[in-house]
Design an enzyme around this catalytic site. Sequence first.
Site, PDB file in Angstrom:
ATOM      1  N   SER A 284       0.807  -1.226   0.000  1.00 32.73           N
ATOM      2  CA  SER A 284       0.000   0.000   0.000  1.00 32.73           C
ATOM      3  C   SER A 284       0.848   1.288   0.000  1.00 32.73           C
ATOM      4  O   SER A 284       0.514   2.221  -0.735  1.00 32.73           O
ATOM      5  CB  SER A 284      -0.977   0.000   1.178  1.00 32.73           C
ATOM      6  OG  SER A 284      -1.931  -1.018   0.977  1.00 32.73           O
TER       7      SER A 284
ATOM      8  N   THR B 265      -5.945  -3.343   7.623  1.00 36.30           N
ATOM      9  CA  THR B 265      -5.824  -4.682   7.065  1.00 36.30           C
ATOM     10  C   THR B 265      -5.903  -5.718   8.179  1.00 36.30           C
ATOM     11  O   THR B 265      -6.220  -5.382   9.332  1.00 36.30           O
ATOM     12  CB  THR B 265      -4.560  -4.783   6.173  1.00 36.30           C
ATOM     13  OG1 THR B 265      -4.565  -6.039   5.520  1.00 36.30           O
ATOM     14  CG2 THR B 265      -3.273  -4.608   6.959  1.00 36.30           C
TER      15      THR B 265
ATOM     16  N   LYS C 209     -10.105  -5.382  10.400  1.00 36.48           N
ATOM     17  CA  LYS C 209     -11.184  -4.774   9.606  1.00 36.48           C
ATOM     18  C   LYS C 209     -12.534  -4.773  10.323  1.00 36.48           C
ATOM     19  O   LYS C 209     -13.329  -3.857  10.142  1.00 36.48           O
ATOM     20  CB  LYS C 209     -11.318  -5.487   8.253  1.00 36.48           C
ATOM     21  CG  LYS C 209     -10.124  -5.258   7.337  1.00 36.48           C
ATOM     22  CD  LYS C 209     -10.327  -5.946   6.000  1.00 36.48           C
ATOM     23  CE  LYS C 209      -9.085  -5.848   5.137  1.00 36.48           C
ATOM     24  NZ  LYS C 209      -9.278  -6.443   3.810  1.00 36.48           N
TER      25      LYS C 209
ATOM     26  N   ASN D 229     -12.117  -1.411   5.460  1.00 35.75           N
ATOM     27  CA  ASN D 229     -10.685  -1.395   5.125  1.00 35.75           C
ATOM     28  C   ASN D 229     -10.186   0.034   4.927  1.00 35.75           C
ATOM     29  O   ASN D 229      -8.995   0.230   4.678  1.00 35.75           O
ATOM     30  CB  ASN D 229     -10.384  -2.231   3.876  1.00 35.75           C
ATOM     31  CG  ASN D 229     -10.923  -1.599   2.616  1.00 35.75           C
ATOM     32  OD1 ASN D 229     -12.013  -1.038   2.627  1.00 35.75           O
ATOM     33  ND2 ASN D 229     -10.170  -1.649   1.537  1.00 35.75           N
TER      34      ASN D 229
ATOM     35  N   ASP E  20     -12.941  -3.131  -0.677  1.00 32.36           N
ATOM     36  CA  ASP E  20     -12.419  -4.411  -1.187  1.00 32.36           C
ATOM     37  C   ASP E  20     -13.283  -4.945  -2.335  1.00 32.36           C
ATOM     38  O   ASP E  20     -12.771  -5.370  -3.373  1.00 32.36           O
ATOM     39  CB  ASP E  20     -12.375  -5.460  -0.069  1.00 32.36           C
ATOM     40  CG  ASP E  20     -11.232  -5.212   0.896  1.00 32.36           C
ATOM     41  OD1 ASP E  20     -10.205  -4.638   0.479  1.00 32.36           O
ATOM     42  OD2 ASP E  20     -11.357  -5.587   2.077  1.00 32.36           O
TER      43      ASP E  20
ATOM     44  N   GLY F  37     -15.463 -19.513  -0.004  1.00 35.31           N
ATOM     45  CA  GLY F  37     -15.080 -18.907   1.268  1.00 35.31           C
ATOM     46  C   GLY F  37     -16.230 -18.091   1.831  1.00 35.31           C
ATOM     47  O   GLY F  37     -17.080 -17.606   1.073  1.00 35.31           O
TER      48      GLY F  37
ATOM     49  N   GLY G 251     -15.446 -16.150   4.973  1.00 35.87           N
ATOM     50  CA  GLY G 251     -14.823 -15.392   6.051  1.00 35.87           C
ATOM     51  C   GLY G 251     -14.861 -13.902   5.734  1.00 35.87           C
ATOM     52  O   GLY G 251     -15.694 -13.436   4.938  1.00 35.87           O
TER      53      GLY G 251
ATOM     54  N   ALA H  20     -12.839 -12.000   3.982  1.00 37.44           N
ATOM     55  CA  ALA H  20     -12.555 -11.608   2.595  1.00 37.44           C
ATOM     56  C   ALA H  20     -13.805 -11.758   1.735  1.00 37.44           C
ATOM     57  O   ALA H  20     -14.139 -10.877   0.930  1.00 37.44           O
ATOM     58  CB  ALA H  20     -11.409 -12.454   2.038  1.00 37.44           C
TER      59      ALA H  20
HETATM   60  P1  ATR Z   1     -10.326 -13.934   5.906  1.00 43.78           P
HETATM   61  O1  ATR Z   1     -10.588 -12.685   6.683  1.00 43.78           O
HETATM   62  O2  ATR Z   1      -8.991 -13.959   5.210  1.00 43.78           O
HETATM   63  O3  ATR Z   1     -11.438 -14.321   5.006  1.00 43.78           O
HETATM   64  P2  ATR Z   1     -11.250 -15.867   7.805  1.00 43.78           P
HETATM   65  O4  ATR Z   1     -12.366 -14.977   8.187  1.00 43.78           O
HETATM   66  O5  ATR Z   1     -10.516 -16.628   8.863  1.00 43.78           O
HETATM   67  O6  ATR Z   1     -10.132 -15.066   7.021  1.00 43.78           O
HETATM   68  O7  ATR Z   1     -11.808 -16.894   6.700  1.00 43.78           O
HETATM   69  C1  ATR Z   1     -10.996 -17.865   6.152  1.00 43.78           C
HETATM   70  C2  ATR Z   1     -11.775 -18.593   5.069  1.00 43.78           C
HETATM   71  O8  ATR Z   1     -10.942 -19.618   4.512  1.00 43.78           O
HETATM   72  C3  ATR Z   1     -13.020 -19.298   5.581  1.00 43.78           C
HETATM   73  O9  ATR Z   1     -13.960 -19.332   4.535  1.00 43.78           O
HETATM   74  C4  ATR Z   1     -12.469 -20.688   5.893  1.00 43.78           C
HETATM   75  O10 ATR Z   1     -13.426 -21.705   5.945  1.00 43.78           O
HETATM   76  P3  ATR Z   1     -14.229 -21.960   7.348  1.00 43.78           P
HETATM   77  O11 ATR Z   1     -15.235 -20.862   7.442  1.00 43.78           O
HETATM   78  O12 ATR Z   1     -14.849 -23.292   7.170  1.00 43.78           O
HETATM   79  O13 ATR Z   1     -13.203 -21.920   8.429  1.00 43.78           O
HETATM   80  C5  ATR Z   1     -11.568 -20.880   4.704  1.00 43.78           C
HETATM   81  N1  ATR Z   1     -10.528 -21.884   4.901  1.00 43.78           N
HETATM   82  C6  ATR Z   1      -9.440 -21.801   5.677  1.00 43.78           C
HETATM   83  N2  ATR Z   1      -8.693 -22.929   5.583  1.00 43.78           N
HETATM   84  C7  ATR Z   1      -9.352 -23.753   4.727  1.00 43.78           C
HETATM   85  C8  ATR Z   1      -9.105 -25.052   4.200  1.00 43.78           C
HETATM   86  N3  ATR Z   1      -8.001 -25.751   4.543  1.00 43.78           N
HETATM   87  N4  ATR Z   1      -9.989 -25.576   3.325  1.00 43.78           N
HETATM   88  C9  ATR Z   1     -11.087 -24.895   2.965  1.00 43.78           C
HETATM   89  N5  ATR Z   1     -11.379 -23.655   3.424  1.00 43.78           N
HETATM   90  C10 ATR Z   1     -10.530 -23.091   4.290  1.00 43.78           C
END
Ligand code: ATR
Length: 276
Positions: A16, A61, A65, A86, A101, A126, A128, A130
Amino acid sequence: MDRYCVMGNPVDHSKSPWIHARFAELTGEPVEYGKRLVPMDGFEEGLRAFRAEGGKGCNVTVPFKFEAARLADFRSARAALAGACNVLRFEADGIHGENTDGIGLVADLQRNAGISLGGRDVLLVGAGGAAAGVLGPLLEARPRRIVVANRTVEKAQALVQRHAMLANETYADLQACALHAVRGAFDVVLNATATSMAGTGVPVDAAVLKPGALACDMMYGPAAQGFLDWAREHGAVGRDGLGMLVEQAAEAFQFWRGIRPPSAQVLAELRREMER
Ligand code: ATR
């Protein structure tokens, strides 16, 4: 000079400062941009200190967030839906929070990668932070369908539930499912999981890719390589998250300064810089 910074933990490899320095040069805006490593339990204190020192705003970051969204006095509709900020801007009446984002991702896909999301089938892998940050703007780009697939299906369901009204307004078919339960093939596949970072491979079957699909990972640099290789091996066009990074920064710059910098030029420069 007006001072801004990125706050996070870790923050040492953040691109950044480089990006915003180029934006400032190219727009002639009097912006100075640094980075601040914030202790895990010290985000609020760090934020208050930077504001008291005369800072005008900051990027936020990982992992702050969500806390940034809680601490903001005002949140844009987008930031409220994402539950995360963010970007923060300090004003006399308080701290204004935004989330760039998702609009950064959509800008990268549509302007830089040259695909239109309108009417397309999109798989968001995903659920989470992101994924939460990008689902709203993805819906606003009016795809036909978005499936949110996650290892923990309940999290995908909750994210979809939170966006149900927006999906209704944009006439999108929005569904949640478990990673192994994804059916059909998609024009655009987005990896918003932490799998690239962890080096644990791509969490969905390659059958999700339509021929020539765009497969985009939100990571960049060496972390994205496995995903890019997987996309190419299965007939998709791979894209890393560097464009999203630059475009979210351009939207942040606009949120602070009211002027949008030439992001495509800076993205091309940053790619050259990283290939050196
Ligand atoms: P971020 O802020 O980077 O999104 P997060 O909120 O911890 O971090 O989310 C991580 C994401 O990666 C989630 O969707 C997680 O799945 P879960 O909700 O089931 O935990 C996913 N993730 C992490 N490791 C994984 C793996 N080995 N296989 C599949 N999904 C994974």
